[in-house]
Write an enzyme that holds these catalytic residues in place. Structure first.
Site, PDB file in Angstrom:
ATOM      1  N   THR A   1       0.821  -1.219   0.000  1.00 20.39           N
ATOM      2  CA  THR A   1       0.000   0.000   0.000  1.00 20.39           C
ATOM      3  C   THR A   1       0.851   1.264   0.000  1.00 20.39           C
ATOM      4  O   THR A   1       0.495   2.260  -0.630  1.00 20.39           O
ATOM      5  CB  THR A   1      -0.926   0.006   1.243  1.00 20.39           C
ATOM      6  OG1 THR A   1      -1.789  -1.113   1.144  1.00 20.39           O
ATOM      7  CG2 THR A   1      -1.765   1.259   1.327  1.00 20.39           C
TER       8      THR A   1
ATOM      9  N   ASP B   1       1.359  -6.614  -4.416  1.00 16.36           N
ATOM     10  CA  ASP B   1       0.600  -6.593  -3.179  1.00 16.36           C
ATOM     11  C   ASP B   1       1.172  -7.768  -2.365  1.00 16.36           C
ATOM     12  O   ASP B   1       1.388  -8.849  -2.912  1.00 16.36           O
ATOM     13  CB  ASP B   1      -0.878  -6.837  -3.503  1.00 16.36           C
ATOM     14  CG  ASP B   1      -1.769  -6.714  -2.280  1.00 16.36           C
ATOM     15  OD1 ASP B   1      -2.660  -5.858  -2.298  1.00 16.36           O
ATOM     16  OD2 ASP B   1      -1.590  -7.494  -1.330  1.00 16.36           O
ATOM     17  N   SER B   2       1.425  -7.563  -1.103  1.00 18.67           N
ATOM     18  CA  SER B   2       2.142  -8.610  -0.356  1.00 18.67           C
ATOM     19  C   SER B   2       1.317  -9.883  -0.166  1.00 18.67           C
ATOM     20  O   SER B   2       1.846 -10.904   0.250  1.00 18.67           O
ATOM     21  CB  SER B   2       2.635  -8.090   0.985  1.00 18.67           C
ATOM     22  OG  SER B   2       1.605  -8.046   1.930  1.00 18.67           O
TER      23      SER B   2
HETATM   24  N1  ASP Z   1      -2.724  -5.570   0.612  1.00 18.37           N
HETATM   25  C1  ASP Z   1      -1.641  -4.691   0.968  1.00 18.37           C
HETATM   26  C2  ASP Z   1      -0.353  -5.492   0.973  1.00 18.37           C
HETATM   27  O1  ASP Z   1      -0.113  -6.223   1.884  1.00 18.37           O
HETATM   28  C3  ASP Z   1      -1.885  -4.088   2.288  1.00 18.37           C
HETATM   29  C4  ASP Z   1      -0.790  -3.171   2.778  1.00 18.37           C
HETATM   30  O2  ASP Z   1       0.201  -2.918   2.168  1.00 18.37           O
HETATM   31  O3  ASP Z   1      -0.961  -2.632   3.861  1.00 18.37           O
HETATM   32  O4  ASP Z   1       0.413  -5.389   0.042  1.00 18.37           O
END
Ligand code: ASP
Length: 354
Positions: free
Chosen positions: A29, A72-73
């Site tokens: 994010t 995205d992780s």
């Molecule tokens: N879905 C995002 C990720 O983990 C959430 C974040 O970065 O906070 O890449």
């Protein structure tokens, strides 16, 4: 292995920098921006730099290595951990510390995995990310990024203060393999389970000296082999014998992380204990951790866990699920002998258990 990365970009802005840091930008994010339809999508590091030019004023010489396609992780795989660990290993002597920009969803898994892969680490590896993209006016990204850079460059008597893999988020520095994502809506996304935080950032960065990992005084050893034949079996009332049978006997499963109740309690029904025993007898490694975030597994505290030692289920003590899963992959990848795997799982290797 590294063709998924852009070429390294150097920002050697200072003649006498207080530190040289390597940033590994994976996505998440922090660097996301809104597309035409209003959905958050990963963007490149240049957009981060545009939004936080202040990072060029910190008296730190930075180099940046980005994933060609930031992710995205939720899409992180073992190969990404291996790539990050290899980059750190290959660039170890050129930098004072490493910063990994990573999505929050799997950050605790990645930080745990790297803590096991990088034995003898004597420099900071700090993961950070954000709950709101850096493009958003109320984003926590800039704060997390700037303070992480400060922490990764902080030294005492010429030596790095932090000599382990950790997560900095919302003003708190947490040991990576003790971290858990606990919040998806507020800024305080991470908690440190069963271990005090390592530092609190306010006007100054207040290190908790007695809880920091002491200097390893060893050479860095890279072990990237991870065996993914692992599953997490979370207990719940109503879990069926056929389901447990299927999981325990699955030929591609070597390690089962049993997420049990409270202090390590499991159903006392015969069918359940028999299946665990059958699993151990067929050389499956069963590691018992608790569904609770605080406290630890204590085999024998209640009758419902008293048989587990006898059967050969290993107590995971106060390991988080993230640390248990990655440690199991590491132990199965590194050792082939059952005794060695068990020893590895019951011995603290990077401060992941008490
Ligand atoms: N879905 C995002 C990720 O983990 C959430 C974040 O970065 O906070 O890449």
């Amino acid at each position: 292995m590294l063709d998924e990365f852009d070429t390294i970009v150097h920002f050697d802005l200072f003649e006498a920098p207080k530190a040289r840091l390597l940033i590994i930008y994976t996505g998440g994010t922090l660097g996301m921006d809104y597309d035409a339809g209003g959905t958050l999508v990963p963007c490149g590091f240049d957009s981060v730099l545009r939004r936080a030019p202040v990072i060029k004023e910190l008296q730190i010489n930075l180099s940046v290595l980005s994933f060609k396609v930031p992710i995205d992780s939720s899409s992180v795989e073992i190969k990404h951990w291996q790539q990050m660990a290899e980059i750190i290993y290959n660039n170890y002597s050129d930098y004072d510390g490493f910063l990994i920009l990573h999505g929050t969803d799997t950050m605790a898994y990645s930080a745990s995995a790297l803590s096991f892969m990088l034995q003898g680490l004597d420099k900071p590896v700090v993961f950070t990310g954000a709950q709101l993209p850096i493009a958003s006016p109320r984003s926590d990204a800039k704060e997390n990024l700037v303070t992480s850079l400060e922490i990764a460059s902080d030294k005492k008597e010429g030596k790095p203060i932090i000599t382990e893999v950790c997560i900095f988020f919302n003003n708190r520095l947490i040991r990576g393999n003790r971290a858990k994502k606990v919040e998806s809506q507020q800024f305080d996304a991470f908690e440190s389970e069963n271990y005090p935080i390592l530092a609190q950032a306010g006007i100054t960065i207040d290190y908790q000296w007695s809880y920091l990992m002491p200097s390893a005084n060893k050479d860095l050893v890279l072990t990237t082999k991870m065996n993914p034949s692992v599953i997490v079996l979370k207990l719940f009332p109503g879990l069926q014998p056929a389901t447990v049978d299927h999981i325990i006997k699955a030929p591609n499963i070597k390690g089962v992380i049993l997420e049990s109740y409270g202090a390590g309690n499991v159903p006392h029904q015969k069918w359940f204990l028999n299946l665990l025993e059958e699993g151990v007898k067929s050389d499956k490694i069963i590691l018992n951790i608790s569904q609770c975030n605080g406290g630890k597994v204590m085999h024998g505290k209640y009758e419902t866990s008293s048989k587990l030692d006898e059967i050969g289920v290993i107590s995971g003590e106060d390991l988080t699920t993230e640390a248990a899963t990655t440690k199991m992959m590491y132990a199965l990848g590194r050792y082939s002998n059952i005794k060695d795997i068990q020893n590895c799982l019951t011995t603290p290797i990077r401060g992941e258990m008490n």
